[in-house]
Design an enzyme around this catalytic site. Structure first.
Site, PDB file in Angstrom:
ATOM      1  N   ASP A 294      51.191 -56.443  50.967  1.00 42.00           N
ATOM      2  CA  ASP A 294      50.347 -57.231  50.058  1.00 42.00           C
ATOM      3  C   ASP A 294      50.865 -57.136  48.635  1.00 42.00           C
ATOM      4  OD1 ASP A 294      48.655 -58.240  51.930  1.00 42.00           O
ATOM      5  OD2 ASP A 294      47.050 -56.780  51.604  1.00 42.00           O
TER       6      ASP A 294
ATOM      7  N   ASP B 286      45.784 -60.909  61.386  1.00 43.43           N
ATOM      8  CA  ASP B 286      45.633 -59.774  60.459  1.00 43.43           C
ATOM      9  C   ASP B 286      44.878 -58.613  61.106  1.00 43.43           C
ATOM     10  OD1 ASP B 286      45.765 -58.411  58.029  1.00 43.43           O
ATOM     11  OD2 ASP B 286      45.099 -60.134  56.856  1.00 43.43           O
TER      12      ASP B 286
HETATM   13  C1  GLA Z   1      45.026 -58.957  54.113  1.00 44.54           C
HETATM   14  C2  GLA Z   1      46.342 -59.698  54.086  1.00 44.54           C
HETATM   15  C3  GLA Z   1      46.342 -60.669  52.937  1.00 44.54           C
HETATM   16  C4  GLA Z   1      45.201 -61.632  53.082  1.00 44.54           C
HETATM   17  C5  GLA Z   1      43.889 -60.872  53.164  1.00 44.54           C
HETATM   18  C6  GLA Z   1      42.744 -61.803  53.500  1.00 44.54           C
HETATM   19  O1  GLA Z   1      44.904 -58.104  53.036  1.00 44.54           O
HETATM   20  O2  GLA Z   1      47.418 -58.816  54.013  1.00 44.54           O
HETATM   21  O3  GLA Z   1      47.577 -61.370  52.884  1.00 44.54           O
HETATM   22  O4  GLA Z   1      45.385 -62.411  54.238  1.00 44.54           O
HETATM   23  O5  GLA Z   1      43.934 -59.862  54.170  1.00 44.54           O
HETATM   24  O6  GLA Z   1      41.525 -61.160  53.562  1.00 44.54           O
END
Ligand code: GLA
Length: 739
Positions: free
Chosen positions: A542, A474
């Site tokens: 997301d 990420d």
């Molecule tokens: C990001 C990702 C999510 C999740 C969060 C965790 O926003 O896109 O899917 O993994 O971080 O903190």
């Protein structure tokens, strides 16, 4: 196929049905009524063709410079130069701008020679006064009607008088080069726009005179734009037909693609590094390469464009190619930061019983991570949550027949972490200026070798000590204050960062060949053909609301294949917008890509769990079509439908989503594409389980249970009796065994 026509000084690059041709210009000729420039344009490298392949290559035009115009425009500023360097009478976007050690900012590149090696062509240019060499590298990808190109700049200054002043050549702008559209057309630009939770939405606009740029200067690809474009003349292309010229850039840092339409109707497209926060000192013996620019041409509309890009990604770009991606479970929307051994084990047991193949534990398992204010940088397991380490959870997941995956965010650090306390200088910052926090975190400066080593070591240790087969990587903030004093020059840090990231990934993949990687950046912030050479799949957003997601997925699919597009089934009531959608609708939308489940499985009753199990089994059956088939987008808006067809024409799967039924109308039939017109196909309703059709049904269209030729299905269409908002169905076309 690449060849050089020596008699006309023309390099001809051809694929199955496209061609890109450029040549060395001879002396310019005057055109009636136009004043002949004093400058002939002789020696310029000019594009002469970007379009359909001709059966007779002698018909590709040779390079003739445009005549000048009054005292203000010369051949060099009017002609389609494939690598216009800043120097002489050139006023548009330069592909290269540099400052020589003596302060001269005038590049004078001259063609030197070329080499052809199979599908690769290199053309060499020199600025001999300063020992600067530029290699223009072109690669043809015949099966996909794609070309790629990049420029490599080398400082070869040795003992010549001009270069003996010493010092570096400062590269202030570097693009892969320029491509042009036919002069005079009215062009429409298709590109993708977005933001967090609303990525990859399709935008279309006419290209007017002037310069229009899409870009990112956030340090990564970004949610806001994607390095991709498609252009058609006068809105003449649709999904099925029409000439489309398109391209994308393989770079995951700051990038730009500019579109310039000059006052004479010539449209020039240039793609490469964004030159804000950019400059690269090149000392003698050093080189720097632009990102690769992939571009293509099709007569088959936007659909053929996407299929070419998807096929190329599967066959050439993706590290795991067309290997089927696993059905996964992800804990984020279920447990957020509250992960522990008992809770994750319980989720894993439920997931396995549904047919899930990969269990991914998201954020919260490491350091002092109880929320997003601490822990990033400390990649050791949190012993309060996992007193026995990760081993027992992983062992249980494997015992249940699944693989185990883990979330990491290796380029980041929280101020509240052991790593930051030990190395406050490892982040991007300028001394004496604010260190901006976003999501309570800083960005590690990977251009510092010690930081690169730390990140590699931390990930390598994690993967060596634990049986992890999937990593969700990420990146949850933009890069600000991009200072770096560790690498000699403050304005090349972004390039060094991305190069370091690619290097880390190369090393990790070679040390752990069984591990698959997902690129994520707060959703779809870092998805581009650069990162996708190292990552197997991507998290597009997301936003997990299935209705919004269909829009995001449609834009995503313009460029990227469904084998890359991870999609989860999450809670009935979506966290982002409160919209409530049926389990079936949420599943169907997620089954259009790499299926994942993100809902808290303890919230499902027996009936829901049974339905989910059935849908996962269905997905596994149609997965080869979804992930490796050919996509045909059929319609979007109030109803969205698309189809994935097997390469050999044996099967196709049709997805239909009714977003909104306005005024109680009966929707027209859905007209499939991609079927073999001469083969006969039976239409089978695969989901929902209960038949949608209660005869008599309209006879003008076909319906489930009927067998018709591909040609008849395409013309008659499929009757889809969905009536209520947010209902959906999946059908399969099965070729009759007699064929
Ligand atoms: C990001 C990702 C999510 C999740 C969060 C965790 O926003 O896109 O899917 O993994 O971080 O903190």
């Amino acid at each position: 196929m690449i060849r050089f026509d020596a008699s006309r000084s023309l390099w001809i690059l051809e694929t199955a049905s496209a061609a890109f041709v450029f040549g060395l210009a001879r002396r310019g000729s005057s055109v009636d009524g136009f004043p002949q420039s004093r400058l002939s344009g002789e020696g310029l490298l000019l594009q002469t063709w970007y379009g359909p392949r001709l059966s007779d290559p002698s018909e590709y035009p040779e390079a003739v410079p445009e005549p000048g115009w009054a005292s203000f425009s010369t051949p060099a500023s009017l002609s389609p130069e494939i690598f216009p360097a800043a120097g002489g009478p050139r006023f548009g976007e330069p592909s290269l701008a540099c400052v020589f050690p003596d302060g001269v900012r005038d590049s004078a590149l001259r063609y030197r020679d070329y080499s052809i090696d199979g599908e690769k062509l290199s053309v060499f240019l020199d600025d001999s006064a300063y020992g600067l060499e530029v290699e223009l590298e072109f690669i043809a990808h015949p099966a996909w009607d794609l070309f790629s190109r990049r420029a490599i700049v080398r400082n070869r200054a040795g003992g010549s008088a001009a270069s003996s002043s010493g010092g570096s050549v400062l590269i202030e702008s570097l693009l892969s080069g320029a491509v042009y559209l036919n002069r005079g057309g009215e062009y429409r630009l298709t590109h993708l726009v977005g933001r967090w939770a609303g990525e990859t939405r399709i935008e279309r606009c006419p290209l007017g005179e002037g310069r229009f740029t899409i870009d990112s200067s956030r340090g990564f690809t970004s949610h806001h734009a994607n390095p991709f474009f498609a252009l058609d003349a006068g809105a003449s292309a649709d999904e099925d037909s029409g000439d489309v010229r398109f391209g994308c850039l393989a770079w995951s840092g700051n990038w730009k693609i500019s579109f310039e339409r000059d006052n004479f109707g010539l449209v020039k497209i240039s793609a490469g590094y964004q030159d804000r926060d950019f400059s690269i000192p090149l000392s003698s013996g050093q080189e720097v390469a632009s990102p690769s620019f992939i571009f293509g041409f099709t007569r088959g509309g936007f659909g053929a464009m996407s299929r070419a890009l998807h096929g190329w990604q599967r066959s050439a770009l993706s590290p795991s190619g067309s290997e089927l991606r696993r059905v996964l479970y992800n804990s984020w929307e279920a447990t957020a930061f509250s992960v522990d051994e008992a809770g994750q084990t319980a989720l894993a047991e439920k997931a396995a019983s549904l047919g899930v193949e990969l269990f991914v534990m998201d954020d919260g398992w490491f350091g002092e991570r109880t929320n997003d204010r601490a822990g990033l940088g400390d990649w050791t397991v949190n012993r309060k949550k996992f007193p026995r380490g990760l081993g027992p959870l992983i062992a249980r997941v494997k015992e249940l027949g699944m693989e185990f995956g883990l979330w990491v965010e290796p380029e980041m650090v929280n101020p509240d972490s052991d790593l930051y306390r030990a190395h406050p200088d490892w982040i991007y910052h300028y001394p004496g200026r604010t260190r901006t926090e976003m999501r309570n975190q800083f960005v590690l400066n990977l251009s510092i070798p010690a930081v690169e080593a730390y990140v590699f070591d931390a990930m390598h240790r994690l993967l060596s000590e634990n049986d992890i087969r999937f990593v969700k990587w990420d990146l949850n903030r933009s890069i600000s204050e991009p200072g770096s004093h560790a690498h000699g020059h403050p304005r090349d840090a972004n390039i060094r960062h991305i190069e370091a990231l690619y290097r880390i990934m190369t090393r990790l993949r070679s040390a752990h060949p069984d591990v698959r990687f997902q690129t994520c950046s707060g959703g779809g912030g870092r998805i581009d053909p650069g990162i996708l050479a190292y990552f197997d799949q991507a998290w597009p957003s997301d936003n997990t609301d299935a209705s919004d997601r269909l829009v995001i997925q449609e834009g995503f699919s313009l460029i990227y294949g469904a084998h890359i597009m991870e999609s989860w089934v999450t809670a009935r009531k979506n966290w982002l917008n409160g919209r409530e959608l049926s389990l079936e609708y949420r599943f169907h939308a997620a089954m259009a890509g790499v299926l994942g489940i993100g809902e808290n499985l303890s919230h499902w009753n027996e009936e829901e769990a049974a339905a989910a199990k059935g849908l996962i089994a269905l997905y596994k059956d149609i997965r080869p079509l979804v992930q490796n088939g050919n996509l045909y987008r059929l319609e979007s808006a109030e109803r969205t439908s698309f189809l994935y067809a097997a390469d050999d024409g044996s099967r196709a799967v049709l997805f239909v989503f009714l977003e909104r039924n306005r005024f109680g109308g009966r929707m027209p039939p859905v007209h499939p594409r991609g079927l073999d017109p001469d083969a006969r196909y039976e239409l089978v309703q695969r989901s929902p389980a209960a038949p949608l059709f209660s005869p008599p049904s309209a006879e003008i269209a076909g319906r489930a249970g009927m067998t018709l030729s591909g040609a008849a299905w395409t013309e008659r269409g499929v009757e889809v009796p969905l009536r209520e908002d947010h209902t959906s169905a999946i059908f399969e076309f099965k070729r009759s065994p007699l064929d």
